[in-house]
Design an enzyme around this catalytic site. Structure first.
Site, PDB file in Angstrom:
ATOM      1  N   ARG A 184       0.876  -1.177   0.000  1.00 14.84           N
ATOM      2  CA  ARG A 184       0.000   0.000   0.000  1.00 14.84           C
ATOM      3  C   ARG A 184       0.912   1.226   0.000  1.00 14.84           C
ATOM      4  O   ARG A 184       1.643   1.461   0.971  1.00 14.84           O
ATOM      5  CB  ARG A 184      -0.916  -0.001   1.221  1.00 14.84           C
ATOM      6  CG  ARG A 184      -1.894   1.173   1.303  1.00 14.84           C
ATOM      7  CD  ARG A 184      -2.783   1.023   2.530  1.00 14.84           C
ATOM      8  NE  ARG A 184      -3.583   2.195   2.788  1.00 14.84           N
ATOM      9  CZ  ARG A 184      -4.801   2.422   2.302  1.00 14.84           C
ATOM     10  NH1 ARG A 184      -5.346   1.522   1.507  1.00 14.84           N
ATOM     11  NH2 ARG A 184      -5.465   3.512   2.608  1.00 14.84           N
TER      12      ARG A 184
ATOM     13  N   HIS B 202      -6.811   1.282  -7.288  1.00 16.13           N
ATOM     14  CA  HIS B 202      -7.181   0.586  -6.053  1.00 16.13           C
ATOM     15  C   HIS B 202      -8.039  -0.627  -6.418  1.00 16.13           C
ATOM     16  O   HIS B 202      -9.231  -0.688  -6.092  1.00 16.13           O
ATOM     17  CB  HIS B 202      -7.951   1.548  -5.156  1.00 16.13           C
ATOM     18  CG  HIS B 202      -8.017   1.137  -3.715  1.00 16.13           C
ATOM     19  ND1 HIS B 202      -7.461  -0.027  -3.236  1.00 16.13           N
ATOM     20  CD2 HIS B 202      -8.603   1.742  -2.633  1.00 16.13           C
ATOM     21  CE1 HIS B 202      -7.686  -0.121  -1.936  1.00 16.13           C
ATOM     22  NE2 HIS B 202      -8.373   0.931  -1.554  1.00 16.13           N
TER      23      HIS B 202
ATOM     24  N   GLN C  89     -10.239  -2.721  -3.753  1.00 16.56           N
ATOM     25  CA  GLN C  89     -11.465  -2.040  -3.344  1.00 16.56           C
ATOM     26  C   GLN C  89     -12.589  -2.315  -4.334  1.00 16.56           C
ATOM     27  O   GLN C  89     -13.737  -2.560  -3.948  1.00 16.56           O
ATOM     28  CB  GLN C  89     -11.225  -0.537  -3.235  1.00 16.56           C
ATOM     29  CG  GLN C  89     -12.475   0.278  -2.929  1.00 16.56           C
ATOM     30  CD  GLN C  89     -13.051  -0.037  -1.565  1.00 16.56           C
ATOM     31  OE1 GLN C  89     -12.358   0.089  -0.574  1.00 16.56           O
ATOM     32  NE2 GLN C  89     -14.321  -0.426  -1.509  1.00 16.56           N
TER      33      GLN C  89
ATOM     34  N   ASP D 230     -16.037   9.450  -3.131  1.00 21.16           N
ATOM     35  CA  ASP D 230     -14.837   9.181  -2.345  1.00 21.16           C
ATOM     36  C   ASP D 230     -14.409  10.504  -1.732  1.00 21.16           C
ATOM     37  O   ASP D 230     -14.811  11.581  -2.180  1.00 21.16           O
ATOM     38  CB  ASP D 230     -13.740   8.603  -3.238  1.00 21.16           C
ATOM     39  CG  ASP D 230     -12.534   8.080  -2.467  1.00 21.16           C
ATOM     40  OD1 ASP D 230     -12.622   7.979  -1.225  1.00 21.16           O
ATOM     41  OD2 ASP D 230     -11.511   7.775  -3.103  1.00 21.16           O
TER      42      ASP D 230
ATOM     43  N   CYS E 253     -15.844   4.169  -0.462  1.00 24.09           N
ATOM     44  CA  CYS E 253     -14.820   3.232   0.025  1.00 24.09           C
ATOM     45  C   CYS E 253     -14.331   3.558   1.433  1.00 24.09           C
ATOM     46  O   CYS E 253     -13.652   2.725   2.044  1.00 24.09           O
ATOM     47  CB  CYS E 253     -13.650   3.169  -0.947  1.00 24.09           C
ATOM     48  SG  CYS E 253     -12.694   4.698  -1.075  1.00 24.09           S
TER      49      CYS E 253
ATOM     50  N   ARG F 146     -14.579  -6.207   1.823  1.00 24.12           N
ATOM     51  CA  ARG F 146     -13.142  -6.165   1.578  1.00 24.12           C
ATOM     52  C   ARG F 146     -12.488  -7.479   2.012  1.00 24.12           C
ATOM     53  O   ARG F 146     -11.592  -7.993   1.342  1.00 24.12           O
ATOM     54  CB  ARG F 146     -12.497  -4.985   2.318  1.00 24.12           C
ATOM     55  CG  ARG F 146     -12.839  -3.597   1.784  1.00 24.12           C
ATOM     56  CD  ARG F 146     -12.268  -3.347   0.401  1.00 24.12           C
ATOM     57  NE  ARG F 146     -10.825  -3.513   0.343  1.00 24.12           N
ATOM     58  CZ  ARG F 146      -9.926  -2.582   0.698  1.00 24.12           C
ATOM     59  NH1 ARG F 146     -10.346  -1.406   1.155  1.00 24.12           N
ATOM     60  NH2 ARG F 146      -8.628  -2.807   0.585  1.00 24.12           N
TER      61      ARG F 146
END
Length: 309
Positions: A108, A135, A138, A226, A265, A293
């Site tokens: 990450r 991502h 996600q 987001d 998210c 997730r």
């Protein structure tokens, strides 16, 4: 050949569909179980996942940790600031060393080039836990959530409100692979990268950039937003002002289809990109999305190890 999951296209549409089907089955099989109980088949028993964090994390950290545990494996968590990577050791050398210690690596990071270098030199699967460019983990969870909500992916209409960021890039990529359409409402200067748009359009997806939030949301099946301001991002006040016309409100959601769902998210900034009555309202699926997730990560890991697809 080592299977890396740098972006959704590394797997392809058929494999993503297989991941989602596996996630649905495994999630159903665990109903009522303690979170730490291992799946009955323990498919990754004896395997270890290294997780490297160069950015703060809640959902990615916990979901990957629980995913590998539920599959029967273990995790090693590495913070870049407390490893030699944070003191100047090259990504290539880190990849070579970790490949001798563990069975897969999740990274990450802010820097997509680090992910590319890690995958180039690692001899074990490398998974994109987030970069500044995309991502994908996600979005597998998002696709799972949409299907659980009773919707079909092919032919569905998505509305993205706000910044053309890494999450929007992966949604656009998914649109091309899974055959749905996206309308992106954003101010000038905040559009997604043209490369992601071009690839999705080449796969037959309709990807439209609009400047009016109402136009984007009209008759949409899925509305997504987001956070607008990322950690350490400069010119936050200027960006916030530009983004405010794209705030998701109850009035805006009313323009979508009556059975439309809202996704985010997380973490969310209530009163900025979305109002509290939407994020806590009946059309919101954010808590299912967050839980998913774990289930998505499990299937991504199984794909990376060649057990799916």
């Amino acid at each position: 050949m080592t299977r890396h999951f740098r972006d959704l296209s590394d797997a392809g549409g058929d494999a993503i569909a297989a991941m989602i089907a596996d996630a649905i089955d495994r999630k159903a099989a665990r109903k009522g179980w303690p979170k730490g109980k291992v799946d009955s088949d323990a498919p990754l028993a004896g395997h270890t996942l290294a997780m490297i964090f160069e950015k703060s994390s809640t959902r990615t950290r916990v979901s990957f940790d629980m995913a590998i545990r539920q599959l029967g494996g273990t995790a090693v968590i590495l913070e870049s600031g407390t490893t030699q990577l944070g003191r100047g050791e090259s990504v290539a050398d880190t990849a070579r060393v970790l490949s001798r210690y563990v069975d897969a690596i999740m990274l990450r990071t802010d820097d997509a080039m680090k992910l590319a270098e890690l995958a180039e030199y690692a001899t074990v699967p490398v998974i994109n836990g987030l970069t500044d460019a995309s991502h994908p983990c996600q979005i597998v969870a998002d696709l799972l959530t949409v299907i659980e909500s009773g919707k079909s992916l092919p032919g569905s209409q998505w509305a993205w409100l706000g910044d053309g960021n890494n999450v929007s890039h992966s949604i656009v990529e998914a649109a091309g692979l899974m055959k749905f359409d996206v309308r992106i409402a954003c101010p000038e200067g905040y559009e997604p990268d043209d490369a992601y748009l071009a690839v999705a359009q080449a796969h037959g997806a309709s990807i439209d950039i609009v400047r009016n939030a109402a136009v984007a949301v009209k008759d949409a099946d899925i509305v997504v937003s987001d956070t607008w301001i990322s950690m350490g991002q400069e010119h936050a006040d200027e960006k916030l002002a530009a983004m405010m016309p794209y705030q998701v409100t109850a009035e805006l959601m009313a323009l979508a289809k009556p059975e439309a769902i809202f996704l985010h998210c997380l973490p969310a900034h209530r009163g900025e990109e979305v109002t509290a009555d939407v994020i806590d309202g009946p059309q919101s699926r954010i808590w299912d999305q967050a839980e998913n997730r774990v289930h998505a990560q499990k299937s991504i890991l199984l794909w990376a190890f060649g057990l799916i697809g």
